[in-house]
Structures are given as C-alpha cells and as structure tokens.
Design an enzyme around this catalytic site. Structure first.
Site, PDB file in Angstrom:
ATOM      1  N   TYR A  56       0.827  -1.281   0.227  1.00 11.19           N
ATOM      2  CA  TYR A  56       0.102   0.155   0.038  1.00 11.19           C
ATOM      3  C   TYR A  56       0.684   1.326   0.118  1.00 11.19           C
ATOM      4  O   TYR A  56       1.422   1.556   0.959  1.00 11.19           O
ATOM      5  CB  TYR A  56      -0.885   0.252   1.385  1.00 11.19           C
ATOM      6  CG  TYR A  56      -1.790  -1.132   1.208  1.00 11.19           C
ATOM      7  CD1 TYR A  56      -2.263  -1.736   0.012  1.00 11.19           C
ATOM      8  CD2 TYR A  56      -2.457  -1.525   2.527  1.00 11.19           C
ATOM      9  CE1 TYR A  56      -3.328  -3.053   0.036  1.00 11.19           C
ATOM     10  CE2 TYR A  56      -3.104  -2.750   2.564  1.00 11.19           C
ATOM     11  CZ  TYR A  56      -3.580  -3.276   1.459  1.00 11.19           C
ATOM     12  OH  TYR A  56      -4.452  -4.547   1.603  1.00 11.19           O
ATOM     13  N   HIS A 119       0.347 -11.756   0.930  1.00 11.95           N
ATOM     14  CA  HIS A 119      -0.734 -10.858   0.342  1.00 11.95           C
ATOM     15  C   HIS A 119      -0.937 -11.293  -1.341  1.00 11.95           C
ATOM     16  O   HIS A 119      -0.298 -11.307  -2.083  1.00 11.95           O
ATOM     17  CB  HIS A 119      -0.086  -9.607   0.323  1.00 11.95           C
ATOM     18  CG  HIS A 119      -0.859  -8.277  -0.192  1.00 11.95           C
ATOM     19  ND1 HIS A 119      -0.448  -7.129   0.047  1.00 11.95           N
ATOM     20  CD2 HIS A 119      -2.066  -8.356  -0.316  1.00 11.95           C
ATOM     21  CE1 HIS A 119      -1.629  -6.207  -0.245  1.00 11.95           C
ATOM     22  NE2 HIS A 119      -2.493  -7.073  -0.756  1.00 11.95           N
TER      23      HIS A 119
HETATM   24  P1  NAD Z   1     -13.491  -0.073   1.072  1.00 12.24           P
HETATM   25  O1  NAD Z   1     -14.593  -0.938   0.561  1.00 12.24           O
HETATM   26  O2  NAD Z   1     -13.280  -0.094   2.640  1.00 12.24           O
HETATM   27  O3  NAD Z   1     -13.309   1.220   0.371  1.00 12.24           O
HETATM   28  C1  NAD Z   1     -12.546   2.214   1.185  1.00 12.24           C
HETATM   29  C2  NAD Z   1     -12.777   3.616   0.388  1.00 12.24           C
HETATM   30  O4  NAD Z   1     -14.013   4.215   1.006  1.00 12.24           O
HETATM   31  C3  NAD Z   1     -11.908   4.861   0.819  1.00 12.24           C
HETATM   32  O5  NAD Z   1     -11.782   5.456  -0.347  1.00 12.24           O
HETATM   33  C4  NAD Z   1     -12.559   5.501   1.973  1.00 12.24           C
HETATM   34  O6  NAD Z   1     -12.133   6.783   1.800  1.00 12.24           O
HETATM   35  C5  NAD Z   1     -14.021   5.541   1.528  1.00 12.24           C
HETATM   36  N1  NAD Z   1     -14.618   5.540   2.694  1.00 12.24           N
HETATM   37  C6  NAD Z   1     -14.533   4.772   4.036  1.00 12.24           C
HETATM   38  N2  NAD Z   1     -15.696   4.930   4.718  1.00 12.24           N
HETATM   39  C7  NAD Z   1     -16.594   5.982   4.084  1.00 12.24           C
HETATM   40  C8  NAD Z   1     -17.785   6.578   4.526  1.00 12.24           C
HETATM   41  N3  NAD Z   1     -18.266   6.592   5.675  1.00 12.24           N
HETATM   42  N4  NAD Z   1     -18.342   7.264   3.443  1.00 12.24           N
HETATM   43  C9  NAD Z   1     -17.921   7.435   2.326  1.00 12.24           C
HETATM   44  N5  NAD Z   1     -16.501   6.731   1.901  1.00 12.24           N
HETATM   45  C10 NAD Z   1     -15.901   6.179   2.817  1.00 12.24           C
HETATM   46  O7  NAD Z   1     -12.031  -0.778   0.357  1.00 12.24           O
HETATM   47  P2  NAD Z   1     -10.527  -1.113   0.799  1.00 12.24           P
HETATM   48  O8  NAD Z   1      -9.953   0.016   1.523  1.00 12.24           O
HETATM   49  O9  NAD Z   1      -9.769  -1.518  -0.397  1.00 12.24           O
HETATM   50  O10 NAD Z   1     -10.756  -2.218   1.903  1.00 12.24           O
HETATM   51  C11 NAD Z   1     -10.478  -1.982   3.122  1.00 12.24           C
HETATM   52  C12 NAD Z   1      -9.437  -2.659   3.761  1.00 12.24           C
HETATM   53  O11 NAD Z   1      -9.130  -4.063   3.493  1.00 12.24           O
HETATM   54  C13 NAD Z   1      -7.951  -2.080   2.967  1.00 12.24           C
HETATM   55  O12 NAD Z   1      -7.610  -0.872   3.326  1.00 12.24           O
HETATM   56  C14 NAD Z   1      -6.902  -3.213   3.327  1.00 12.24           C
HETATM   57  O13 NAD Z   1      -6.492  -2.928   4.593  1.00 12.24           O
HETATM   58  C15 NAD Z   1      -7.760  -4.456   3.380  1.00 12.24           C
HETATM   59  N6  NAD Z   1      -7.708  -5.226   1.873  1.00 12.24           N
HETATM   60  C16 NAD Z   1      -6.783  -6.115   1.678  1.00 12.24           C
HETATM   61  C17 NAD Z   1      -6.804  -6.630   0.349  1.00 12.24           C
HETATM   62  C18 NAD Z   1      -5.906  -7.813   0.305  1.00 12.24           C
HETATM   63  O14 NAD Z   1      -5.191  -8.202   1.208  1.00 12.24           O
HETATM   64  N7  NAD Z   1      -5.672  -8.273  -0.816  1.00 12.24           N
HETATM   65  C19 NAD Z   1      -7.711  -6.237  -0.508  1.00 12.24           C
HETATM   66  C20 NAD Z   1      -8.695  -5.287  -0.271  1.00 12.24           C
HETATM   67  C21 NAD Z   1      -8.773  -4.850   1.004  1.00 12.24           C
END
Ligand code: NAD
Length: 312
Positions: A56, A119
């Site tokens: 990230y 990952h």
């Molecule tokens: P997400 O679906 O959580 O969306 C995040 C986005 O939504 C960001 O732009 C954020 O600013 C916005 N957001 C958050 N809360 C909000 C709200 N209340 N209103 C409006 N917008 C809002 O997607 P993500 O960040 O990809 O997934 C969450 C976490 O999961 C990642 O940060 C990561 O830590 C993990 N993740 C891991 C993998 C992997 O290991 N392959 C893949 C995807 C996500």
C-alpha cells in the site's frame, strides 16, 4: 464496539477494523495529518484491528501507520503482509519473506506483528506459497516476529486450497461479502468454520463503489457493476440513508466474519462508520437494493494467474 474471536487464535478483534490502504494514497493523495487523526480516533473509539501491507503506497501506508500509532500500538491487533510489493511485483520466496517482515517491523516501529499475511496469493504459483512462504512465516512466528499467520486474495478457491494444504490461522477475503457479492458465504465460510480458521471481510464498500463518490478510476469492476452501485447510492439518498452506512451495517450483521475492514484516512469516515452501529434500517430498503443488484450479483473481476481464478 463488538469484538469477535478470530478463528482459533487468541485475538479478539473489533467488528469494525481499520484498513490502512488509503493511508498509502491508494485511493487518492491524502492529508497526512488527517490520516493520523483518523488513526487516533479509531484507537480511542475501540477499533483494535489495523491492517496494512508493504504494497500500500509502496511502503507509505506502513510508515504512516507506524508513526501515527506510536505508543498506541501496544493496545491493538496489528496486521501486515508480505509477498506483494507493486502492481506486478510479487516475491514469496523464503528469503524475501524473511527480509520482508524485518522491513515491515522497522516501518511499523514495533518488534512483532499480530498477524502476518501472504498478500494476494492468486498472482503466483501456489506451491511456492505452500512450500516456502508459509513454512517461513511459521518460523518467524516461533521467533516471536509474528503471532499468527494468514493469507489474502480475491478468488476464493485458491484461498481454500492453500488453507487446506498449508497451515494458516486466518483468511482475509475482500469484495466477496457485501451488498453486491455474497459468495464468500457458500464458497469459503463453511470450510473456515469447520477448520476453525478466522475470516476477515475486507472492502465492504466494494472499494468505494458503495459510496456517494463512486468507484475510483482504477476500479476493475465492470461498468454494469459500477452503474448498479451508483443506482444503489441514489436509492439510499432518496430514502434518507447513507449508502456507505447501509453497506457497512449489512456486513456487521453477518456473524461469520470476525472483522469488517474499511479503508479510512479521514476522521469523519471513522466517525460515520462507528455511528453505523446505531443505524436504523429503512424498511424494505434491502429488498429494493437486492432487486438492483440481481442482474450483476456475484460478478467479480479476474485477479491473478488464469489457473487461480474461480470457475465461473
Ligand atoms: P473499502 O471498500 O473499505 O473502501 C474504502 C474507500 O471508501 C476509501 O476511499 C475511503 O475513503 C472510503 N470510505 C470509507 N468510509 C467511508 C464512508 N463512511 N463514507 C464514504 N466513503 C468512505 O475498500 P478498501 O480500503 O480496499 O478495503 C478495506 C481494507 O481492507 C484495505 O484498506 C486493506 O487494509 C484491506 N484489503 C486487503 C486486501 C488484500 O489483502 N488483498 C484487498 C482489499 C482490501
């Protein structure tokens, strides 16, 4: 805040978890101070699980999270990853896994992580994950550098196969259980339950499709999925509800994942996502959302090597 046990580990994780990919500018360039405030507010309000990766922001997220946490680190469940370092840069060799954890510990300003995850394993030959990465991760666990070991990815079949043939404590699955996709429940949840493997649900907002702002440019979902997401957001607005809150509540209400990881770099999002716990569902709203989703339900995008895709 509700806490749930992660599989058979000793970790009790908050049902709302902090996803740190936005801290690495994965969605947009962020205000770093505001990112720190979001981290502090999250810890102070009882969010105890924080997930990051060297991938990230190409180490930026780990660095910023480590700095923001400071002494708060001791009270939380800190999860990071190894093996993915750029869009197309993967290395799950024994030597790289060993050096990776040390680099992460330095950036995170700690001497152990609670969860060390391989990952996006669908991008590589799974035999290397099984024969090199996972055994080394267990070695690092014995050395006290990590408490538990997990895997992450988008396709579900490879996650189950590697967890079946290898040794993992948890699986982080993303974009497979939310308002638009729910095949995690049939394809992976029964296996995890039977084996006592902890399940973490990431991307409950479908990587921003289920927000008023909509998908970022790089989002790999089809136009039909993005359009359905936009229609859901409109519908929620008309009903006086916030689509992100509706989407999150749906995921909290699913009892089979220990934590729901939401990406948050703004304190107002931490606040809004915490408020979701007291959120009253509008009558009939979920049924109307289901109707919109039906034509694109469970449609996800390909990720990784062709042989690691789920059968369609
Ligand atoms: P997400 O679906 O959580 O969306 C995040 C986005 O939504 C960001 O732009 C954020 O600013 C916005 N957001 C958050 N809360 C909000 C709200 N209340 N209103 C409006 N917008 C809002 O997607 P993500 O960040 O990809 O997934 C969450 C976490 O999961 C990642 O940060 C990561 O830590 C993990 N993740 C891991 C993998 C992997 O290991 N392959 C893949 C995807 C996500």
């Amino acid at each position: 805040m509700e806490y749930r046990k992660l599989g058979q580990t000793e970790l009790e994780v908050s049902v709302l978890g902090y996803g740190a990919s936005p801290l690495g500018n994965e969605f947009e360039e962020i205000d770093v101070r505001e990112g720190e405030r979001a981290v502090h507010m999250a810890v102070d309000c009882g969010i105890n699980v924080f997930d990051t990766s060297p991938y990230y922001g190409r180490t930026l997220s780990e660095e910023r999270l480590g700095r923001a946490l400071g002494t708060r680190r001791k009270n939380i469940v800190l999860a990071t990853k190894c093996g993915r370092y750029d869009i197309d840069k993967f290395d799950f060799s024994a030597g790289r896994v060993r050096s990776s954890v040390d680099e992460s510990l330095r950036r995170l300003r700690t001497d152990y992580v609670d969860l060390f995850q391989m990952h996006d394993i669908e991008f590589v030959d799974r035999e290397q994950v099984l024969n090199e990465a996972l055994p080394v991760a267990r070695e690092l666990q014995r050395a006290g550098k990590c408490r538990y070991v997990g895997i992450t990815g988008l396709p579900l079949g490879i996650l189950q196969d590697v967890a079946d043939r290898g040794s993992v404590d948890s699986i982080l699955s993303y974009a497979r259980y939310n308002l638009m996709v729910d095949d995690l429940d049939t394809m992976l949840r029964p296996f995890c339950q039977e084996r006592g493997i902890g399940l973490i649900n990431a991307s409950p907002l479908h990587l921003r499709i289920l927000t008023d702002r909509g998908a970022p440019d790089w989002h790999l979902a089809s136009d039909a999925v993005k359009e359905a997401g936009a229609r859901i957001a409109d519908l929620c607005r008309q009903r006086g509800a916030d689509v992100a809150q509706v989407a999150l509540k749906y995921c909290y209400d699913y009892p089979h994942t220990a934590s729901v990881l939401v990406g948050m770099s703004k304190s107002r999002h931490v606040e809004a996502n915490l408020k979701t716990f007291g959120f009253e569902e509008r009558e009939g709203l979920l049924d109307e959302i289901r109707e919109i989703v039906e034509p694109v339900r469970n449609q996800v995008w390909p990720s990784g090597l062709p042989e690691n895709q789920d059968p369609r």
